[in-house]
Design a protein around this motif. Structure first.
Motif, PDB file in Angstrom:
ATOM      1  N   GLY A 455       0.796  -1.223   0.000  1.00 52.46           N
ATOM      2  CA  GLY A 455       0.000   0.000   0.000  1.00 52.46           C
ATOM      3  C   GLY A 455       0.820   1.260   0.000  1.00 52.46           C
ATOM      4  O   GLY A 455       0.274   2.362  -0.173  1.00 52.46           O
ATOM      5  N   VAL A 456       2.150   1.174   0.192  1.00 50.34           N
ATOM      6  CA  VAL A 456       3.013   2.354   0.226  1.00 50.34           C
ATOM      7  C   VAL A 456       3.366   2.741  -1.204  1.00 50.34           C
ATOM      8  O   VAL A 456       3.851   1.927  -1.987  1.00 50.34           O
ATOM      9  CB  VAL A 456       4.281   2.078   1.047  1.00 50.34           C
ATOM     10  N   MET A 457       3.149   4.010  -1.553  1.00 50.08           N
ATOM     11  CA  MET A 457       3.392   4.496  -2.904  1.00 50.08           C
ATOM     12  C   MET A 457       4.769   5.158  -3.023  1.00 50.08           C
ATOM     13  O   MET A 457       5.531   4.850  -3.926  1.00 50.08           O
ATOM     14  CB  MET A 457       2.308   5.507  -3.305  1.00 50.08           C
ATOM     15  N   GLY A 473      -1.529   4.722  -0.710  1.00 50.43           N
ATOM     16  CA  GLY A 473      -2.679   4.839  -1.595  1.00 50.43           C
ATOM     17  C   GLY A 473      -3.986   4.895  -0.824  1.00 50.43           C
ATOM     18  O   GLY A 473      -4.233   4.071   0.067  1.00 50.43           O
ATOM     19  N   ALA A 474      -4.816   5.852  -1.159  1.00 46.61           N
ATOM     20  CA  ALA A 474      -6.083   6.009  -0.427  1.00 46.61           C
ATOM     21  C   ALA A 474      -7.021   4.839  -0.679  1.00 46.61           C
ATOM     22  O   ALA A 474      -7.871   4.529   0.174  1.00 46.61           O
ATOM     23  CB  ALA A 474      -6.746   7.321  -0.830  1.00 46.61           C
ATOM     24  N   ASP A 475      -6.879   4.162  -1.821  1.00 39.18           N
ATOM     25  CA  ASP A 475      -7.758   3.045  -2.124  1.00 39.18           C
ATOM     26  C   ASP A 475      -7.248   1.722  -1.566  1.00 39.18           C
ATOM     27  O   ASP A 475      -7.931   0.697  -1.666  1.00 39.18           O
ATOM     28  CB  ASP A 475      -7.925   2.927  -3.646  1.00 39.18           C
ATOM     29  N   LYS A 476      -6.058   1.730  -0.974  1.00 40.98           N
ATOM     30  CA  LYS A 476      -5.468   0.487  -0.475  1.00 40.98           C
ATOM     31  C   LYS A 476      -5.412   0.421   1.056  1.00 40.98           C
ATOM     32  O   LYS A 476      -5.386  -0.664   1.628  1.00 40.98           O
ATOM     33  CB  LYS A 476      -4.055   0.323  -1.035  1.00 40.98           C
ATOM     34  N   ASP A 479      -8.019   4.926   6.966  1.00 41.75           N
ATOM     35  CA  ASP A 479      -7.457   5.861   7.938  1.00 41.75           C
ATOM     36  C   ASP A 479      -6.986   5.149   9.199  1.00 41.75           C
ATOM     37  O   ASP A 479      -5.953   5.498   9.793  1.00 41.75           O
ATOM     38  CB  ASP A 479      -8.507   6.925   8.301  1.00 41.75           C
ATOM     39  N   GLN A 480      -7.757   4.152   9.637  1.00 43.72           N
ATOM     40  CA  GLN A 480      -7.367   3.429  10.840  1.00 43.72           C
ATOM     41  C   GLN A 480      -6.093   2.622  10.616  1.00 43.72           C
ATOM     42  O   GLN A 480      -5.247   2.502  11.509  1.00 43.72           O
ATOM     43  CB  GLN A 480      -8.507   2.505  11.285  1.00 43.72           C
ATOM     44  N   GLU A 481      -5.920   2.095   9.412  1.00 47.08           N
ATOM     45  CA  GLU A 481      -4.728   1.302   9.129  1.00 47.08           C
ATOM     46  C   GLU A 481      -3.464   2.149   9.022  1.00 47.08           C
ATOM     47  O   GLU A 481      -2.358   1.639   9.207  1.00 47.08           O
ATOM     48  CB  GLU A 481      -4.931   0.513   7.830  1.00 47.08           C
ATOM     49  N   THR A 482      -3.615   3.457   8.727  1.00 47.61           N
ATOM     50  CA  THR A 482      -2.425   4.318   8.680  1.00 47.61           C
ATOM     51  C   THR A 482      -1.780   4.442  10.060  1.00 47.61           C
ATOM     52  O   THR A 482      -0.556   4.505  10.179  1.00 47.61           O
ATOM     53  CB  THR A 482      -2.794   5.715   8.171  1.00 47.61           C
TER      54      THR A 482
END
Length: 518
Positions: A455-457, A473-476, A479-482
């Motif tokens: 998920g890291v771009m 990526g916002a689609d991957k 917010d909680q997973e960040t």
């Protein structure tokens, strides 16, 4: 003629009388005077004797009266002491009776409690049996109504509870982390900043060469000697490399051991000043300089401990502290680094209400494992803890020394203080040298660690590697997973990399909505 005879007769008479006077009358007179003087002396002696006897008798009586008075006072004190002992004995007997009575009451109460406990256990068993019976009846009715078995209902309930628990737990964790950041981070920053401001230490950077300045280039030939015998003797005696080249008015001493370089420099100074330079003289001067350096190392260690107010160190530890003056860590003078760490530990321990002396002692000795000449395979932190234990340092000091690089478990609050203050001292701007290749490699390692997560771009290491920004990526990722991702990256960097200070990880999740007006 008659006159002459008369004179002779008169002279004879006078002579006879003189002989009679000196031989008979004078001795008798002297004897009489002596007897009188003797009697008088005996009388005076008797009088003096009587006076002395009277004085001694008077002193004896006075002393006897004083002793009798003192004995009487002591008897009174002994009697008073006996009375107090009797009173205490009576009081103790009364307390013993009271304790026996209370003990009996406690035993009676315990017996009653045991009876009540037994009755409660029987009642609990009865209630449990009734509850199990009711539960079985209700379970049967629910299975009939819902058409689901107990296992199926349990699985559905568990899945629903899992999702709900995850959401609540994540929210709860976020609240706790935010609260901790607002309080702990603020307090930690205050203590660290205040500590750094209160402790001002010069930055010292050592090199692997020492330049010895000379007045003229004629000295170079004498230092080299016939067919190079002088310079070979000097290199063999000091264990360094002496470089005599075209550099004007300078001789370069090269070596990785600062002690050997200092011995070579002082030996060269004495040899050049004296003018006698030959192999035998070189060995003699180097031997004297080595003793001088050993004394200076011991004096430096004593002066350091006195300046820091640290007492009771083993003499061998004092020698190792003095030897830190000639050691460096990443280009930073080890003694200055250890003194600075000790002062930082003292200030931080005082702010946290801990033992300041122990913190300062552990801060001074934390890098003691880097000093010995032998190079064991044991990490310097563990080797330093072993040395401290060998020289009778307390266990909490040994633990703080061994745990400042997390190579053993921290057992006291002094250990993390030493670890933090060591990092502060090493992370100050200009405190340590770092070659460009190592610096670039550290930045790339930071970015590669973050890129290994799904998920890291993009990743960017900024602020000289003290902050890592991670774009996902916002689609991957949600917010909680960040939140979870930033913690995982921080943990991995902490476990796999070595770096001064701390690294801030910022995860950025951006949602973009693009439309076109035609």
């Amino acid at each position: 003629m008659e006159i002459i005879i008369a004179v002779i007769v008169a002279a004879a008479v006078v002579g006879v009388w003189a002989v009679y006077f000196f031989r008979v009358l004078l001795p008798a007179k002297m004897k009489s005077l002596e007897e009188q003087a003797s009697k008088q002396a005996e009388q005076e002696a008797e009088v003096i004797k009587q006076k002395k006897l009277l004085e001694v008798k008077e002193k004896f009586l006075n002393k006897k009266a004083e002793l009798e008075k003192e004995v009487q006072q002591r008897n009174q004190q002994i009697q008073q002491g006996e009375n107090r002992v009797k009173q205490r004995e009576q009081s103790l007997n009364q307390r013993q009776d009271e304790l026996n009575r209370k003990k009996q009451e406690l035993e009676n109460t315990r017996a009653r409690l045991d009876n009540l406990q037994t009755a409660l256990e029987r009642k609990e068993e009865e209630m449990q049996q009734r509850a199990e019976s009711l539960i079985d009846q209700e379970r049967t009715r629910l299975e009939e109504i819902s058409g689901l078995s107990v296992e199926e209902a349990r699985d559905r309930l568990v899945e629903g509870l899992k999702d709900e628990a995850k959401a609540q737990a994540q929210a709860y964790i976020n609240d706790i982390v935010d609260d901790a950041r607002m309080t702990a981070n603020k307090e930690a920053k205050r203590i660290v900043i205040q500590t750094i401001q209160r402790v001002a230490t010069e930055t010292a950077v050592e090199n692997s060469v020492t330049v010895f300045h000379i007045d003229n280039d004629d000295v170079k030939g004498r230092v080299i000697g016939r067919e190079g015998r002088n310079i070979r003797a000097l290199e063999a005696a000091t264990g360094t490399e002496i470089v005599v080249d075209d550099t004007p008015e300078a001789i370069v001493i090269s070596g990785f051991d600062p002690v050997r370089r200092e011995i070579a420099r002082l030996a060269l100074h004495q040899l050049v000043s004296d003018g006698r330079i030959h192999p035998a003289r070189i060995e003699e001067v180097v031997s004297k300089v080595k003793k001088q350096i050993d004394e200076e190392i011991m004096e430096t260690g004593k002066r350091t401990t006195i300046d820091l107010g640290i007492h009771g160190l083993h003499p061998e530890l004092i020698r190792l502290v003095g030897k830190m003056k000639y050691r460096s860590s990443y280009g930073q003078n080890l003694l200055q680094h250890s003194r600075e760490t000790a002062n930082l530990c003292a200030v931080m321990a005082a702010e946290l209400g801990l033992n300041v002396k122990k913190a300062k002692r552990a801060g001074l000795l934390h890098d003691i494992g880097k000093v010995p000449d032998e190079d064991p395979e044991t990490p310097h932190a563990l080797y330093g803890a072993k040395l401290a234990e060998m020289y009778k340092e307390k266990p909490d000091i040994c633990n703080a020394i061994g745990a400042h690089h997390e190579e053993m478990e921290m057992e006291t609050l002094i250990a993390p203080i030493v670890q933090v203050c060591d990092a502060i001292s090493g992370a100050r701007p200009g405190a340590r040298r770092e070659i460009a290749e190592a610096y670039i490699k550290r930045l790339k390692d930071l970015e590669n660690i973050a890129m290994s997560y799904p998920g890291v771009m993009k990743t960017y290491a900024i602020q000289a590697g003290r902050e890592l920004r991670v774009i996902v990526g916002a689609d991957k990722i949600t917010d909680q997973e960040t939140e979870k991702l930033s913690g995982e990256i921080a943990t991995k960097i902490q476990n796999e990399m070595t770096y001064p200070g701390q690294v801030k990880i910022t995860v950025i999740r951006e949602v973009r909505s693009v439309s076109y007006a035609k």
